[in-house]
Scaffold this motif. Structure first.
Motif, PDB file in Angstrom:
ATOM      1  N   LEU A 108       0.825  -1.213   0.000  1.00  0.00           N
ATOM      2  CA  LEU A 108       0.000   0.000   0.000  1.00  0.00           C
ATOM      3  C   LEU A 108       0.855   1.257   0.000  1.00  0.00           C
ATOM      4  O   LEU A 108       0.507   2.266  -0.597  1.00  0.00           O
ATOM      5  CB  LEU A 108      -0.929   0.006   1.219  1.00  0.00           C
ATOM      6  N   LEU A 109       1.977   1.163   0.671  1.00  0.00           N
ATOM      7  CA  LEU A 109       2.863   2.317   0.781  1.00  0.00           C
ATOM      8  C   LEU A 109       3.702   2.481  -0.482  1.00  0.00           C
ATOM      9  O   LEU A 109       3.892   3.586  -0.999  1.00  0.00           O
ATOM     10  CB  LEU A 109       3.785   2.078   1.982  1.00  0.00           C
ATOM     11  N   GLY A 110       4.188   1.355  -0.956  1.00  0.00           N
ATOM     12  CA  GLY A 110       5.113   1.394  -2.090  1.00  0.00           C
ATOM     13  C   GLY A 110       4.419   1.690  -3.401  1.00  0.00           C
ATOM     14  O   GLY A 110       4.985   2.358  -4.275  1.00  0.00           O
ATOM     15  N   PHE A 111       3.189   1.253  -3.538  1.00  0.00           N
ATOM     16  CA  PHE A 111       2.519   1.396  -4.820  1.00  0.00           C
ATOM     17  C   PHE A 111       2.428   2.852  -5.288  1.00  0.00           C
ATOM     18  O   PHE A 111       2.909   3.192  -6.358  1.00  0.00           O
ATOM     19  CB  PHE A 111       1.136   0.736  -4.786  1.00  0.00           C
ATOM     20  N   PRO A 112       1.853   3.734  -4.463  1.00  0.00           N
ATOM     21  CA  PRO A 112       1.820   5.132  -4.923  1.00  0.00           C
ATOM     22  C   PRO A 112       3.203   5.772  -4.978  1.00  0.00           C
ATOM     23  O   PRO A 112       3.477   6.566  -5.890  1.00  0.00           O
ATOM     24  CB  PRO A 112       0.942   5.836  -3.876  1.00  0.00           C
ATOM     25  N   ALA A 113       4.061   5.423  -4.043  1.00  0.00           N
ATOM     26  CA  ALA A 113       5.367   6.086  -3.986  1.00  0.00           C
ATOM     27  C   ALA A 113       6.220   5.740  -5.196  1.00  0.00           C
ATOM     28  O   ALA A 113       6.886   6.589  -5.773  1.00  0.00           O
ATOM     29  CB  ALA A 113       6.094   5.699  -2.705  1.00  0.00           C
ATOM     30  N   LEU A 114       6.171   4.475  -5.595  1.00  0.00           N
ATOM     31  CA  LEU A 114       7.027   4.053  -6.702  1.00  0.00           C
ATOM     32  C   LEU A 114       6.460   4.498  -8.044  1.00  0.00           C
ATOM     33  O   LEU A 114       7.145   4.467  -9.058  1.00  0.00           O
ATOM     34  CB  LEU A 114       7.204   2.535  -6.681  1.00  0.00           C
ATOM     35  N   ARG A 115       5.178   4.871  -8.032  1.00  0.00           N
ATOM     36  CA  ARG A 115       4.550   5.337  -9.246  1.00  0.00           C
ATOM     37  C   ARG A 115       5.165   6.677  -9.666  1.00  0.00           C
ATOM     38  O   ARG A 115       5.261   6.991 -10.840  1.00  0.00           O
ATOM     39  CB  ARG A 115       3.054   5.544  -8.952  1.00  0.00           C
ATOM     40  N   VAL A 116       5.529   7.476  -8.695  1.00  0.00           N
ATOM     41  CA  VAL A 116       5.946   8.833  -9.012  1.00  0.00           C
ATOM     42  C   VAL A 116       7.373   8.896  -9.517  1.00  0.00           C
ATOM     43  O   VAL A 116       7.631   9.038 -10.705  1.00  0.00           O
ATOM     44  CB  VAL A 116       5.793   9.761  -7.784  1.00  0.00           C
TER      45      VAL A 116
END
Lengths: 345, 296, 378
Positions: A108-116
């Motif tokens: 949940l944390l990595g998904f949005p963060a790694l998207r950017v």
């Protein structure tokens, strides 16, 4: 004997020493009284720290990301285990749940963060750590707030009570070995090899069909799960938890110890954790027993060690060792490392 | 309204100090890709240099000067030569790790060899209170804000209005072209380290009278500067200024906002970080940043 | 993998323990020498070291010299626990510390199991309620000090409404819970409940909130530094209601930091260098001369700890952990026989301390004792 068989013989020997050395062997007719309880506890702490560091190593050393949240995941595992075992659930269930919850939070944390953008995971994990720490502190109904949770039971496994320090140490050792084997298997699987490819040359790996983002995300989640599992072992070890070991400062120390040990190597986390835990322990004993060393605080020595090591050997202690023992080999396993900032063009 | 004014001015005064620290942070980043995890400790140390000078009998103005010069030598020159230069070729992570080490060293060094206690610091500006619009301020508060903004303006003038400043900008934007144009890029990088040290020293001398000087102060200051730099826009001096002020003001309004949202004010520290995450997700270039713009 | 070997061996060898000389007795102090509690721990360390130097100069305890061992808990209960375990392996006659209540909570089971007296600095109410017969306080628990404060708010200040400001750590939160309970029992209304963080940047918002509550009195329960910063901001924003606190609001450290803004703060003080008792003032002078700053109550707590052991060991007649703990329970130590105890004190069966305490006020940059409260039990 080839290097490989020599290696496994030595590894077995180390394991044998780790199993037997702390124990009192006088009963077997050997002149060895074993370690004192406090020294056994230091070893247990080393193992638990090493498990969390293995996770950081996967994220930092193999997937080329930075995490500043390992202490927070340790906290998630520790609190969940404390709550579950105190509510009567078996330790095994709590242990697995701790790993699973950390994994899910990692996704949940990595998904949005790694998207950017690549290095933004570091910033997001930093924010997450502070936030998790605030939750541990303030949600008194759940976590006990600043006063923490007391009397966390040590588990009984296969009929053995792990209350005595030595038994709990053996238990932690078994878990550490198991998790190290799982990690070795991950890294040796085709999946793990993709990381090595990624690290060496991301663009090439991508062109070969490696889905960089998915792999990185999974690595972050698995690495975080190791943090949660370490936390599950930490709570019954200390038998008491409160928010302080799960703050931002300890998260930075996890990152530090992996780089000090030698990131991207399987021995690195163990060595880094050993330096962090054992050095502190020994230095404090020296400091307290000899007034001449009164100002030789552990953090001072550690800070200087880190700075000197980085200046002369950024590949850590393992890199230093490689340089000493095999100067003809490829000098640096990984000098490029993960990129916390983008180099401007 | 009075409360609003009270909190706004308090937030701006603290925010201006964060801005000083955040500017230095972005400068180092732009010119040498150094993410300085010791930035908070950089702001903590100079106040202690001033205290040492005063313990040795120096009057305050001299002590302040010594603090700034000392910061330039220790946090500018020595930091660049001993830490950054040997590591810059190894990529960013070893350097990041090393700056974490520097932070630990400064923090623990001050604790072991000076004091673990918070130290009172001379009041430079009068603490005389006055009322305005129902809120109460002190002259010191306004002066801190004024000095911080003056320093920031001076820096802007230096970067945009002097030859050296423009050369620094060019070096940060494109070192290769700058070299071709005959700019001594290394010297320019060195200047940014000196400027960072000066900014840190000014921030330190401004914040110590109200927050006291304490070895552990850098933890909170460093985090604030870090968040400010990212929120504002990591490759912008302007961004760091906006970010600093936003973080300072947000922190002061946090308890009110939180209780309006039905949350405990114990989550006050989370608000700037919440801002940080929002920025990262929805406006990664920062509040005032644009993707392609001059770097300094 | 080969390379792992030598590291493991080096690490393993490092664990071999050295033999200890037995001509001196070691007393381990597991205290907060780094992290959030560094100030507190350093004061304790200085106080206890000074006491031990005096005891040794006067011939030690039952003829044996004492050696202090300081182990840093890093203000972390987990580390404190490891530290205490390490200390217990040497079968000490007593253990000093920790000072943070959370760390005491995390360790008191260990000393209980080992039957070693643990002289603590923690003040949380629940510590003595956990059934260990081996912990002994050096200062009042919040269960003792908060009723005194609540009485003072009711009778001295005559407050009907109170705003409570506390620091969000085990010390502050524990005190906040205790005072709110006591205030409610006395029909005093809590109209604001403000949580602050150690080391937070601004206190403007907290003072705005307190001001808005318009209570008859403000109860401030934070550590010294934050107390000073709160007082400065409160004076700046023109709060004219009585600012009432416990020991940490009225300490010398607060006066040094807050200067004029500290004037007018009032409250209850358990231990203070400013008490008009010759032995206490003498301690204050010696401490000042040795460490070049004025001791706070943690310095005094650290100072009396070795004297507690001395008196108890002399009563027991032997240097044995369990015997010392047994002797300490129910013991009254008086300054005429043990001057280092500074003020007569009695320990009950749970390790709670009873001694006189003070109502104080800060006037012209000095702590003035306005009233001396008697011991609870005579």
């Amino acid at each position: 004997m080839t290097m490989k068989t020599l290696g496994s013989v030595l590894l077995t020997a180390i394991l044998a020493v780790l199993i037997l050395a702390p124990a009192d062997l006088t009963g077997l007719g050997l002149p060895w009284g074993g370690f004192r309880r406090s020294d056994i506890d230091v070893l247990t702490l080393w193992l638990i720290t090493a498990i969390a560091a293995m996770g950081v190593n996967l994220i930092v050393g193999y997937a080329g990301q930075e995490t500043l949240a390992q202490a927070a995941f340790l906290g998630i595992g520790a609190y969940l285990t404390a709550l579950m075992t105190k509510a009567g659930y078996p330790f095994v269930a709590a242990f697995l749940a701790s790993g699973l919850l950390s994994f899910v939070v990692g996704i949940l944390l990595g998904f949005p963060a790694l998207r950017v953008q690549k290095h933004y995971l570091a910033f997001v994990t930093l924010a997450f750590t502070v936030f998790a720490w605030l939750v541990f502190r303030n949600e008194e109904w759940l976590t006990g707030g600043v006063t923490g949770i007391q009397n966390i039971p040590r588990p009984t496994l296969f009929g053995f009570r792990s209350k005595p320090a030595l038994v709990y140490y053996w238990f932690a050792l078994a878990m550490t070995v198991a998790l190290a084997l799982v990690m070795a298997w991950i890294l040796r699987s085709p999946w793990g090899r993709a990381f090595t490819a990624l690290r060496e040359n991301a663009i090439r790996a991508e062109s070969l069909g490696v889905d960089v983002r998915t792999y990185t995300l999974l690595a972050f989640a698995i690495g975080s799960a190791y943090g949660g599992l370490a936390g599950a072992l930490y709570a019954p070890f200390v038998e008491f938890i409160d928010p302080s070991p799960f703050a931002l400062g300890p998260s930075l120390l996890f990152l530090l110890m992996v780089v000090v040990g030698g990131m991207g190597t399987q021995a690195g986390p163990f060595i880094g954790a050993a330096v962090a835990v054992l050095l502190q322990n020994r230095l404090e004993i020296l400091q307290s027993s000899n007034p001449a060393f009164a100002h030789l605080s552990y953090l001072l020595v550690y800070a200087i060690l880190v700075m000197v090591l980085m200046a002369f050997c950024p590949t850590g202690i393992v890199g230093l060792w490689q340089r000493i023992t095999a100067p003809r080999r490829r000098p640096h396993a990984d000098d490029k490392g993960p990129i916390l900032g983008q180099v401007k063009s | 309204m009075a409360d609003f004014l009270q909190l706004l001015v308090a937030g701006l005064a603290t925010g201006a100090i964060y801005a000083l620290a955040a500017i230095g942070f972005t400068l180092l980043w732009q010119t040498s890709q150094t993410i300085n995890f010791a930035q908070g400790e950089f702001v903590m140390l100079p106040a202690f240099l001033a205290l040492i000078a005063m313990n040795l009998g120096a009057p305050f103005p001299l002590a302040a000067l010594i603090a700034i010069l000392g910061a330039m030598v220790i946090l500018g020159l020595t930091f660049k030569l001993a830490i950054v230069d040997p590591l810059i070729k190894s990529g960013p992570l070893p350097l990041v790790i090393s700056t974490i080490g520097v932070g630990l060293l400064l923090k623990d060094g001050v604790k072991e060899f000076y004091s673990a206690e918070a130290q009172p610091f001379p009041k430079v500006f009068p603490e005389t209170p006055f009322s305005l619009g129902g809120a109460n301020f002190t002259y010191a508060q306004i002066a801190v804000l004024g000095v911080a903004l003056a320093v920031i303006m001076a820096l802007n003038w230096f970067l945009a209005g002097t030859r050296t400043g423009r050369q620094m900008q060019a070096s940060a934007q494109n070192p290769t072209v700058a070299r071709i144009l005959g700019i001594n890029v290394n010297r320019m990088i060195f200047y940014t380290f000196l400027i960072n040290a000066i900014l840190a020293a000014v921030a330190s001398l401004l914040i110590a009278p109200s927050q006291f000087a304490k070895f552990s102060q850098g933890e909170q200051l460093g985090l604030a500067a870090f968040v400010a730099a990212i929120v504002g826009g990591f490759n912008q001096v302007r961004g760091a200024i906006v970010g600093g002020l936003v973080v300072g003001v947000a922190d002061n309004f946090a308890p009110t906002l939180l209780s309006a949202a039905g949350l405990s004010s114990a989550y006050r520290q989370a608000l700037p970080l919440f801002l940080l995450v929002l920025i990262i997700l929805f406006r990664p270039q920062g509040l005032v940043g644009r993707k392609e713009e001059r770097a300094i | 993998m080969l390379r792992t070997v030598s590291f493991a061996l080096v690490a393993g060898l490092g664990l071999a323990t050295s033999a200890m000389a037995q001509d001196t007795i070691k007393i381990p102090n597991i205290i907060e020498l780094s992290g959030a509690g560094a100030t507190v721990g350093t004061n304790w360390k200085n106080g206890s070291s000074m006491a031990v130097d005096e005891i040794n100069a006067a011939g030690g305890i039952l003829g044996k010299k004492i050696e202090m061992v300081f182990i840093d808990s890093a203000s972390d209960p987990g580390k404190a626990r490891v530290g205490i375990q390490r200390a217990l392996d040497d079968t000490p006659i007593a253990i000093f510390g920790p000072i943070y209540s959370g760390s005491v909570s995390a360790t008191l089971k260990l000393t209980e199991e080992a039957q070693v007296p643990q002289i603590i600095g923690g003040e949380a109410a629940n510590l003595t309620a956990q059934g260990s017969k081996y912990i002994f306080r050096t200062s009042f628990g919040q269960n003792v000090s908060m009723p005194k404060i609540a009485n003072y708010l009711r009778d001295g200040v005559k407050a009907k409404t109170v705003a409570v400001v506390y620091v969000n750590n085990d010390f502050g939160k524990g005190g906040r819970n205790a005072i709110i309970k006591e205030l409610e029992a006395r029909q005093i209304k809590v109209v604001a409940d403000v949580s602050t963080e150690a080391g937070q940047a601004d206190f403007a918002a907290d003072v705005v909130k307190v001001k808005g509550a318009n209570a008859d009195a403000v109860f401030v329960y934070t550590n010294e530094e934050e107390s000073a910063r709160f007082l400065i901001e409160a004076r700046k924003q023109g709060i004219d209601k009585p600012l009432i606190g416990e020991t940490t609001l009225l300490g010398q450290k607060v006066i040094d930091l807050a200067k004029d803004a500290a004037n007018g703060a009032k409250g209850h003080v358990g231990l203070t260098v400013d008490a008009a008792i010759p032995a206490v003032q003498e301690f204050g002078r010696k401490f000042q001369a040795k460490y070049n700053y004025k001791s706070d109550h943690n310095g005094m707590k650290g100072y009396i700890a070795p004297y507690m052991i001395k008196a108890a060991a002399e009563k027991a007649g032997k240097l044995d952990a369990k015997a010392i703990a047994d002797a300490l329970r129910g013991l009254t130590i008086t300054p005429d026989k043990t001057p280092g105890i500074l003020i007569e004190a009695t320990w009950d069966e749970t390790g709670e301390i009873d001694r006189i305490s003070f109502l104080a006020e800060i006037k012209d940059g000095k702590q003035i004792i306005t009233e001396t409260l008697p011991k609870l039990k005579k």
